[in-house]
Design a protein around this motif. Structure first.
Motif, mmCIF file in Angstrom:
data_model
loop_
_atom_site.group_PDB
_atom_site.id
_atom_site.type_symbol
_atom_site.label_atom_id
_atom_site.label_comp_id
_atom_site.label_asym_id
_atom_site.label_seq_id
_atom_site.Cartn_x
_atom_site.Cartn_y
_atom_site.Cartn_z
ATOM 1 N N ARG A 36 0.830 -1.208 0.000
ATOM 2 C CA ARG A 36 0.000 0.000 0.000
ATOM 3 C C ARG A 36 0.868 1.263 0.000
ATOM 4 N N SER A 37 2.117 1.134 -0.372
ATOM 5 C CA SER A 37 2.994 2.304 -0.438
ATOM 6 C C SER A 37 2.355 3.427 -1.263
ATOM 7 N N PRO A 38 2.486 4.669 -0.817
ATOM 8 C CA PRO A 38 1.991 5.779 -1.654
ATOM 9 C C PRO A 38 2.814 5.949 -2.933
ATOM 10 N N ASP A 39 4.044 5.472 -2.928
ATOM 11 C CA ASP A 39 4.906 5.614 -4.098
ATOM 12 C C ASP A 39 4.584 4.510 -5.093
ATOM 13 N N ARG A 40 4.073 4.885 -6.264
ATOM 14 C CA ARG A 40 3.619 3.941 -7.287
ATOM 15 C C ARG A 40 3.289 4.742 -8.547
#
Lengths: 134, 134
Positions: B85-89
């Protein structure tokens, strides 16, 4: 304003909106998620058996709509789109909970996906409580 | 390429990324969702007590990232972002399940929202099995 870039496309026997079932559990078909080569590393931990959330861009939706009449409920009042799962809404992002059936490189087969053939995929997330979270 | 237009903004005491808890159930603060006047009709059925999915655009995320090391797990291998669920994507869409605490016109107070102050809101959906579905 932000730019959203598809990371892949849905390949599905659902060819037009009239064919789509109301919800996945009413019998949507299996489908393939065909990802772009540039996002290969992001997929490396996707495995058969996992449940995923697939986010799509519902490119055949109408963005000017703020109220809808839920399907099959002709006598119901209009409902605000943010209280429905209607594809018609200002930013038509689809959210689909699916199970991974098979992984073949950049192609991921999933069960019961209510999304039309060619629908752009914009993100994939694990279901919370499963896989890695952060 | 598609254009996503914010329908509102988060108002939160979380001012920067280091302040954000790892998950909502670890104690994110209450926050206000401040919607734009043009989407008023879409909100007409939102009520205190409901559970909603709030979709945001994580505008302080890095979009070039495909693998991450889950926080607090320094000895773990890098994980593909689509399994986190990392915000970095590539398309930094945040997905937050929240409970509505209060509705005041275009402002909706929700509990436990892990999103930074000023984060653009891009969509709101009911939790499936609740409210109207279609």
């Amino acid at each position: 304003m932000y730019e959203i870039t598809p990371i892949g496309r849905v390949e599905s026997p659902l060819l037009e909106r009239g064919m789509a079932p109301r919800q996945g559990d009413e019998g949507a078909p299996d489908a393939w998620l065909a990802f772009e080569p540039r996002v290969r590393d992001g997929l490396q931990d996707v495995r058969a058996g996992q449940e995923l959330l697939v986010l799509t861009w519902l490119d055949r939706a109408t963005r000017e709509v703020l109220t809808v009449r839920p399907r099959g409920e002709g006598d119901r009042p209009l409902t605000g789109v943010f209280s429905t799962r209607s594809p018609d809404r200002p930013n038509p992002i689809g959210l689909h909970r699916v199970r991974v059936l098979e992984v073949d490189g950049l192609r991921v087969k999933v069960g019961d996906l209510e999304a039309l053939d060619g629908t752009p995929i914009v993100d994939v997330k694990p279901v919370l409580g499963q896989v890695n979270e952060r």
